[in-house]
Enzyme design. Structure first.
Site, short mmCIF file in Angstrom:
data_model
loop_
_atom_site.label_atom_id
_atom_site.label_comp_id
_atom_site.label_asym_id
_atom_site.label_seq_id
_atom_site.Cartn_x
_atom_site.Cartn_y
_atom_site.Cartn_z
N HIS A 72 0.85 -1.20 0.00
CA HIS A 72 0.00 0.00 0.00
C HIS A 72 0.88 1.25 0.00
O HIS A 72 1.75 1.40 0.85
CB HIS A 72 -0.92 0.01 1.22
CG HIS A 72 -2.14 -0.84 1.05
ND1 HIS A 72 -3.27 -0.68 1.80
CD2 HIS A 72 -2.39 -1.86 0.21
CE1 HIS A 72 -4.18 -1.56 1.42
NE2 HIS A 72 -3.67 -2.30 0.47
N PRO A 293 -4.03 -0.38 18.91
CA PRO A 293 -3.82 -0.81 17.51
C PRO A 293 -3.88 0.31 16.48
O PRO A 293 -3.57 0.08 15.31
CB PRO A 293 -4.94 -1.83 17.27
CG PRO A 293 -5.97 -1.52 18.29
CD PRO A 293 -5.26 -0.95 19.47
N LYS A 297 1.20 -0.69 15.05
CA LYS A 297 2.61 -0.76 15.45
C LYS A 297 2.99 -2.00 16.27
O LYS A 297 4.18 -2.33 16.38
CB LYS A 297 2.98 0.49 16.27
CG LYS A 297 3.08 1.74 15.43
CD LYS A 297 4.33 1.74 14.57
CE LYS A 297 4.23 2.63 13.36
NZ LYS A 297 3.95 1.93 12.11
N TYR A 385 4.25 6.02 10.22
CA TYR A 385 3.35 4.94 9.79
C TYR A 385 4.12 3.85 9.04
O TYR A 385 3.88 2.66 9.23
CB TYR A 385 2.21 5.49 8.91
CG TYR A 385 1.06 4.51 8.80
CD1 TYR A 385 0.07 4.45 9.79
CD2 TYR A 385 0.97 3.63 7.73
CE1 TYR A 385 -0.97 3.54 9.71
CE2 TYR A 385 -0.08 2.72 7.63
CZ TYR A 385 -1.04 2.68 8.62
OH TYR A 385 -2.07 1.77 8.54
P1 RFL Z 1 1.68 -12.76 21.07
O1 RFL Z 1 1.20 -12.77 19.68
O2 RFL Z 1 0.72 -12.43 22.15
O3 RFL Z 1 2.30 -14.20 21.33
C1 RFL Z 1 2.70 -14.64 22.63
C2 RFL Z 1 2.64 -16.15 22.67
O4 RFL Z 1 3.06 -16.60 23.96
C3 RFL Z 1 2.17 -17.61 24.42
N1 RFL Z 1 2.20 -17.65 25.90
C4 RFL Z 1 2.84 -18.59 26.60
N2 RFL Z 1 3.59 -19.64 26.22
C5 RFL Z 1 4.12 -20.42 27.19
N3 RFL Z 1 3.91 -20.19 28.52
C6 RFL Z 1 3.18 -19.14 28.94
N4 RFL Z 1 2.98 -18.91 30.25
C7 RFL Z 1 2.61 -18.28 27.97
N5 RFL Z 1 1.82 -17.17 28.02
C8 RFL Z 1 1.59 -16.80 26.76
C9 RFL Z 1 0.82 -17.19 23.86
O5 RFL Z 1 -0.09 -18.30 23.80
C10 RFL Z 1 1.21 -16.66 22.48
O6 RFL Z 1 1.17 -17.66 21.49
O7 RFL Z 1 2.94 -11.78 21.27
P2 RFL Z 1 4.10 -11.39 20.25
O8 RFL Z 1 4.68 -12.63 19.60
O9 RFL Z 1 5.00 -10.49 20.99
O10 RFL Z 1 3.38 -10.61 19.06
C11 RFL Z 1 2.78 -9.36 19.29
C12 RFL Z 1 1.59 -9.16 18.36
O11 RFL Z 1 0.75 -10.29 18.47
C13 RFL Z 1 0.81 -7.88 18.67
O12 RFL Z 1 1.68 -6.83 19.01
C14 RFL Z 1 -0.07 -7.41 17.48
O13 RFL Z 1 -1.04 -8.36 17.19
C15 RFL Z 1 -0.73 -6.07 17.78
N6 RFL Z 1 -1.65 -5.63 16.70
C16 RFL Z 1 -1.18 -5.02 15.55
N7 RFL Z 1 0.16 -4.86 15.37
C17 RFL Z 1 0.64 -4.32 14.21
O14 RFL Z 1 1.88 -4.17 14.07
N8 RFL Z 1 -0.20 -3.94 13.16
C18 RFL Z 1 -1.55 -4.08 13.28
O15 RFL Z 1 -2.24 -3.81 12.31
C19 RFL Z 1 -2.09 -4.61 14.53
N9 RFL Z 1 -3.41 -4.77 14.67
C20 RFL Z 1 -3.04 -5.81 16.86
C21 RFL Z 1 -3.90 -5.36 15.81
C22 RFL Z 1 -3.58 -6.44 18.00
C23 RFL Z 1 -4.94 -6.60 18.11
N10 RFL Z 1 -5.40 -7.27 19.28
C24 RFL Z 1 -6.41 -8.24 19.30
C25 RFL Z 1 -4.68 -7.15 20.53
C26 RFL Z 1 -5.26 -5.51 15.92
C27 RFL Z 1 -5.80 -6.11 17.06
C28 RFL Z 1 -7.29 -6.22 17.14
C1 PHB Z 2 -5.91 -4.70 10.65
O1 PHB Z 2 -6.21 -5.61 11.45
O2 PHB Z 2 -6.04 -4.86 9.42
C2 PHB Z 2 -5.42 -3.42 11.18
C3 PHB Z 2 -5.38 -3.18 12.54
C4 PHB Z 2 -4.93 -1.96 13.01
C5 PHB Z 2 -4.52 -0.99 12.13
C6 PHB Z 2 -4.53 -1.22 10.76
C7 PHB Z 2 -4.98 -2.44 10.28
O3 PHB Z 2 -4.09 0.22 12.58
#
Ligand code: RFL
Ligand code: PHB
Length: 390
Positions: A72, A293, A297, A385
């Site tokens: 994008h 979110p 980041k 961004y």
């Molecule tokens: P995760 O993905 O939470 O993975 C951690 C893993 O550790 C396991 N775990 C354990 N394992 C063993 N023993 C224990 N005691 C444990 N406790 C936990 C868990 O089961 C899991 O598998 O962390 P990680 O790897 O640091 O990754 C981080 C990302 O997942 C997170 O920052 C992003 O998803 C945030 N996020 C977004 N980030 C972006 O860069 N761009 C985006 O567009 C974006 N959109 C989002 C998001 C997060 C969202 N939610 C639901 C929080 C949108 C949403 C809605």
């Molecule tokens: C996505 O889940 O596609 C997403 C989440 C947060 C953003 C942008 C995209 O800021």
């Protein structure tokens, strides 16, 4: 059992670290509390910075991303009456973002682990980091009722916000900074054509909405809701109706609707733990920090932590030097705080807050008007961004 690096958590942080260390000839074991299917069922991030794309390429897991991901060049915003396209590519000297889901990144990393028969233990219970304040740390866990112990040189806590790693650090050794927002994002995933070829972030009188996507046929939408909302109060039809209102007339006219295949509410939080290293235990990704979110980041910050951490460990084994490990926390935190600032700013600009007050509402609209009229402000948004340099 003995390994060089024990990694707790098989999310994107843990798997990317394990992959990069493996490529450098460093032995590691990944311990994950959940099943692989469960990890893949969590629908989260969708936007990858160039730096993360480069890292996935270096890790040898970029083939499908380059085939199926959507580059994008721009992103769209609307606040009140002000609408704006931020020309990411033009404003940053050619940088773009890649729309490719976290689920797909994780799957590609899991497939690479399976292909080389890597040591990843899923459904590991009671994972416990021990003696990380000595040079001989260990991790214990239970699998199928049997207790195992792994001796290692380092423990990497990649276990997310609710993980055991940060919780194992003595309270007086860690400082936590936190801001909790009174709102959540209700997200839906649906097999419909995206409403626009680029993302749209909107701040409407009813609250924030985001139109995003995973592919040309799979759309991801979010609406701001009060954090204590019962998801059952939002049947699919009500969400589509609200998206049409918040995203504006043009989007409403183009919007394809359909049944949701996933629906969830995520609370918004800013959080940083300092430091990120405690002797031989290092925290990375969501284990050490959370961003709301809004700036996309979270996942990208996890990747930059892993960049610093993998380089530090490679330096340790290659040059027998602790210098990189010693510098890890400070280097990672400098970039983390900048992403915290940007995510907080985007969040404050784009949401309706219950107690905002008349003055702050004026500031929100003025911030947006300034952004629309200032090249410098747009460059600042764009460079954040697409991601600040590692
Ligand atoms: P995760 O993905 O939470 O993975 C951690 C893993 O550790 C396991 N775990 C354990 N394992 C063993 N023993 C224990 N005691 C444990 N406790 C936990 C868990 O089961 C899991 O598998 O962390 P990680 O790897 O640091 O990754 C981080 C990302 O997942 C997170 O920052 C992003 O998803 C945030 N996020 C977004 N980030 C972006 O860069 N761009 C985006 O567009 C974006 N959109 C989002 C998001 C997060 C969202 N939610 C639901 C929080 C949108 C949403 C809605
Ligand atoms: C996505 O889940 O596609 C997403 C989440 C947060 C953003 C942008 C995209 O800021």
């Amino acid at each position: 059992m003995r390994t060089q690096v024990a990694i707790i958590g098989a999310g994107p942080s843990g798997l990317l670290l394990s992959q990069l260390l493996h490529l450098a000839g460093i032995d590691c074991v990944v311990l994950e509390r959940r099943s692989a299917d469960y990890v893949l069922s969590r629908i989260r991030a969708g936007v990858l910075e160039q730096g993360m794309v480069d890292m996935l390429d270096k890790a040898g897991v970029s083939e499908r991303m380059f085939k199926e991901g959507l580059p994008h060049d721009g992103v769209n915003m609307s606040v009140g009456d002000t609408r704006l396209r931020i020309d990411l590519k033009g404003l940053t000297g050619g940088k773009t973002v890649m729309v490719y889901g976290q689920t797909e990144v994780t799957k590609d990393l899991m497939d690479a682990h399976t292909a080389r028969d890597a040591k990843v233990v899923y459904e590991a219970e009671d994972v416990t980091p021990i003696d990380f304040d000595t040079d001989t740390p260990r991790v214990t866990y239970k699998k199928d009722g049997v207790t195992h112990e792994i001796a290692c040189d380092f423990i990497c806590g990649c276990d997310g916000y609710h993980g055991v790693s940060r919780a194992s650090v003595p309270q007086d050794a860690i400082t936590e900074f936190e801001k909790v927002y009174p709102i959540g994002w209700l997200g839906i995933l649906s097999y419909v054509k995206p409403v626009n070829h680029e993302l749209i972030y909107a701040n409407h009188d009813n609250g924030f909405a985001l139109a995003s996507m995973r592919s040309h046929t799979l759309s991801r939408y979010y609406i701001q809701v009060p954090v204590d909302t019962d998801i059952n109060a939002w049947p699919d039809d009500a969400i589509w109706d609200e998206l049409k209102i918040r995203l504006g007339e043009e989007a409403a006219a183009n919007m394809e609707t359909g049944p949701s295949i996933e629906k969830s509410i995520a609370p918004l939080r800013s959080f940083v733990a300092e430091p990120l290293r405690f002797g031989r235990l290092m925290l990375a990704g969501d284990a050490g920090h959370i961003v709301p979110p809004t700036g996309a980041k979270g996942l990208n910050l996890a990747a930059s932590d892993i960049y610093y951490l993998s380089n530090a460990l490679i330096e340790f084994y290659g040059e027998k030097s602790m210098a990189g490990v010693d510098a890890y926390s400070q280097k990672a935190l400098a970039r983390i705080w900048k992403a915290e600032r940007f995510s907080w700013w985007m969040t404050m600009l784009l949401h309706k807050f219950p107690d905002l007050g008349a003055f702050n509402a004026k500031m929100q609209q003025t911030d947006m008007d300034y952004l629309a009229s200032s090249h410098a402000a747009q460059v600042s948004l764009a460079e954040n961004y697409v991601g600040l340099p590692f």
